[in-house]
Design a protein around this motif. Structure first.
Motif, short mmCIF file in Angstrom:
data_model
loop_
_atom_site.label_atom_id
_atom_site.label_comp_id
_atom_site.label_asym_id
_atom_site.label_seq_id
_atom_site.Cartn_x
_atom_site.Cartn_y
_atom_site.Cartn_z
N GLU A 39 30.53 -84.02 12.03
CA GLU A 39 30.42 -84.01 13.48
C GLU A 39 29.71 -85.27 13.99
OE1 GLU A 39 27.12 -80.83 12.61
OE2 GLU A 39 29.09 -81.04 11.79
N PRO A 40 29.97 -85.65 15.23
CA PRO A 40 29.43 -86.90 15.78
C PRO A 40 27.91 -87.03 15.75
CG PRO A 40 31.12 -85.99 17.23
CD PRO A 40 30.87 -84.98 16.16
N GLY A 41 27.17 -85.96 15.89
CA GLY A 41 25.72 -86.04 15.94
C GLY A 41 25.03 -86.02 14.58
N LEU A 42 25.81 -86.08 13.50
CA LEU A 42 25.24 -85.97 12.16
C LEU A 42 24.15 -87.00 11.85
CD1 LEU A 42 25.15 -84.57 9.42
CD2 LEU A 42 27.04 -86.05 8.69
N PRO A 43 24.33 -88.29 12.12
CA PRO A 43 23.27 -89.25 11.81
C PRO A 43 21.94 -88.94 12.51
CG PRO A 43 25.30 -90.41 12.29
CD PRO A 43 25.52 -88.97 12.63
N LEU A 44 22.01 -88.54 13.76
CA LEU A 44 20.78 -88.22 14.49
C LEU A 44 20.15 -86.93 13.95
CD1 LEU A 44 21.87 -89.17 18.12
CD2 LEU A 44 20.45 -90.48 16.53
N ARG A 45 20.98 -85.98 13.53
CA ARG A 45 20.46 -84.75 12.94
C ARG A 45 19.78 -85.04 11.61
NH1 ARG A 45 24.80 -81.54 12.89
NH2 ARG A 45 25.17 -81.58 10.65
N LEU A 46 20.37 -85.92 10.80
CA LEU A 46 19.76 -86.31 9.53
C LEU A 46 18.41 -87.00 9.77
CD1 LEU A 46 22.91 -87.66 7.67
CD2 LEU A 46 21.71 -85.51 7.21
N ALA A 47 18.36 -87.85 10.78
CA ALA A 47 17.11 -88.54 11.11
C ALA A 47 16.05 -87.52 11.51
CB ALA A 47 17.35 -89.54 12.24
N ILE A 101 17.97 -93.88 0.91
CA ILE A 101 19.27 -94.29 1.46
C ILE A 101 20.14 -93.06 1.66
CG2 ILE A 101 21.37 -95.64 1.05
CD1 ILE A 101 19.63 -97.46 -0.79
N ILE A 102 20.64 -92.87 2.89
CA ILE A 102 21.58 -91.79 3.20
C ILE A 102 22.90 -92.45 3.58
CG2 ILE A 102 22.07 -89.76 4.61
CD1 ILE A 102 19.05 -89.53 5.13
N GLU A 103 23.85 -92.41 2.67
CA GLU A 103 25.12 -93.13 2.82
C GLU A 103 26.19 -92.39 2.02
OE1 GLU A 103 28.10 -95.24 3.52
OE2 GLU A 103 26.38 -96.40 4.23
N ASP A 104 27.34 -92.09 2.65
CA ASP A 104 28.39 -91.37 1.94
C ASP A 104 29.25 -92.26 1.05
OD1 ASP A 104 31.29 -91.43 3.92
OD2 ASP A 104 29.42 -92.42 4.47
N ASP A 105 29.35 -93.53 1.34
CA ASP A 105 30.17 -94.46 0.56
C ASP A 105 29.38 -94.93 -0.67
OD1 ASP A 105 31.58 -96.59 -0.51
OD2 ASP A 105 31.96 -97.55 1.42
N PRO A 106 29.86 -94.59 -1.88
CA PRO A 106 29.10 -94.97 -3.07
C PRO A 106 28.95 -96.48 -3.24
CG PRO A 106 31.23 -94.03 -3.68
CD PRO A 106 31.07 -93.86 -2.20
N GLY A 146 24.71 -87.00 1.85
CA GLY A 146 24.97 -86.12 2.98
C GLY A 146 23.86 -85.12 3.20
N GLU A 147 24.17 -84.17 4.07
CA GLU A 147 23.17 -83.20 4.52
C GLU A 147 22.65 -82.30 3.40
OE1 GLU A 147 22.62 -80.93 8.73
OE2 GLU A 147 24.63 -81.21 7.96
N ASP A 148 23.53 -81.83 2.53
CA ASP A 148 23.11 -80.94 1.46
C ASP A 148 22.18 -81.64 0.48
OD1 ASP A 148 24.59 -78.89 2.58
OD2 ASP A 148 26.34 -79.26 1.30
N GLU A 149 22.54 -82.86 0.09
CA GLU A 149 21.69 -83.62 -0.82
C GLU A 149 20.35 -83.97 -0.17
OE1 GLU A 149 23.51 -86.96 -2.74
OE2 GLU A 149 25.28 -85.80 -3.29
N LEU A 150 20.37 -84.25 1.12
CA LEU A 150 19.12 -84.54 1.82
C LEU A 150 18.21 -83.32 1.81
CD1 LEU A 150 17.26 -86.35 3.48
CD2 LEU A 150 18.49 -85.59 5.53
N ALA A 151 18.77 -82.14 2.03
CA ALA A 151 17.96 -80.92 2.01
C ALA A 151 17.31 -80.74 0.64
CB ALA A 151 18.84 -79.71 2.35
N LEU A 152 18.05 -81.01 -0.43
CA LEU A 152 17.48 -80.93 -1.78
C LEU A 152 16.37 -81.95 -1.97
CD1 LEU A 152 20.52 -80.35 -4.15
CD2 LEU A 152 18.42 -79.01 -4.04
N PHE A 153 16.61 -83.16 -1.51
CA PHE A 153 15.61 -84.23 -1.64
C PHE A 153 14.32 -83.84 -0.90
CE2 PHE A 153 13.43 -88.06 -0.27
CZ PHE A 153 13.39 -88.81 -1.43
#
Length: 138
Positions: A65-73, A9-14, A38-45
């Motif tokens: 930034e607007p493209g963040l979800p697609l970048r995470l994907a 799960i990638i979600e900023d709202d706890p 977020g992005e930093d935690e995803l990189a660690l994962f």
């Protein structure tokens, strides 16, 4: 056969993250293997090479930034076994819907619909069924 769909799960709202985790933990088909905000935690994962993920749930309304979800994907697709993607949000976003249509797979679910069938959505996407909430079609 129980709990064999591994979910990240990638979600900023706890609160939303906890709710999704609870719903998936209670579903017999799914097992939550990670939660990141977020992005930093995803990189660690992603540095954990033994971790396998079948489906990733990504919030489309994370700050940044607007493209963040697609970048995470895109980052998750670099895993040895690229997972399926389920996007979530309170409102539909055209660029996310276009991404799903272009890839011909995955899911896009409004958060108001999550309470009813998150486990079923994850299971369907895992089996290569495209799932889109009725409210997104509008």
């Amino acid at each position: 056969m129980a709990k064999d769909i591994r979910v990240l799960i990638i979600e900023d709202d706890p609160y939303a993250r906890d709710l999704m985790s609870l719903l998936l933990t209670r579903d017999w088909r799914t097992r939550v293997v990670g939660e990141v905000s977020g992005e930093d935690e995803l990189a660690l994962f992603l540095t954990d090479e033994v971790q396998t993920v079948d489906v990733v749930i990504i919030d489309t309304e994370m700050p940044g930034e607007p493209g963040l979800p697609l970048r995470l994907a895109t980052q998750t697709q670099k895993m040895p076994h690229p997972p399926k993607i389920v996007y979530t949000g309170t409102l539909a976003k055209r660029e996310i819907l276009e991404e799903i249509i272009q890839n011909r797979c995955g899911g896009y679910v409004l958060k108001q619909d999550i309470l009813y069938a998150l486990g079923a959505v994850v299971a369907a996407v895992y089996k290569d069924t495209c799932v889109i909430s009725p409210g997104i079609h509008k």
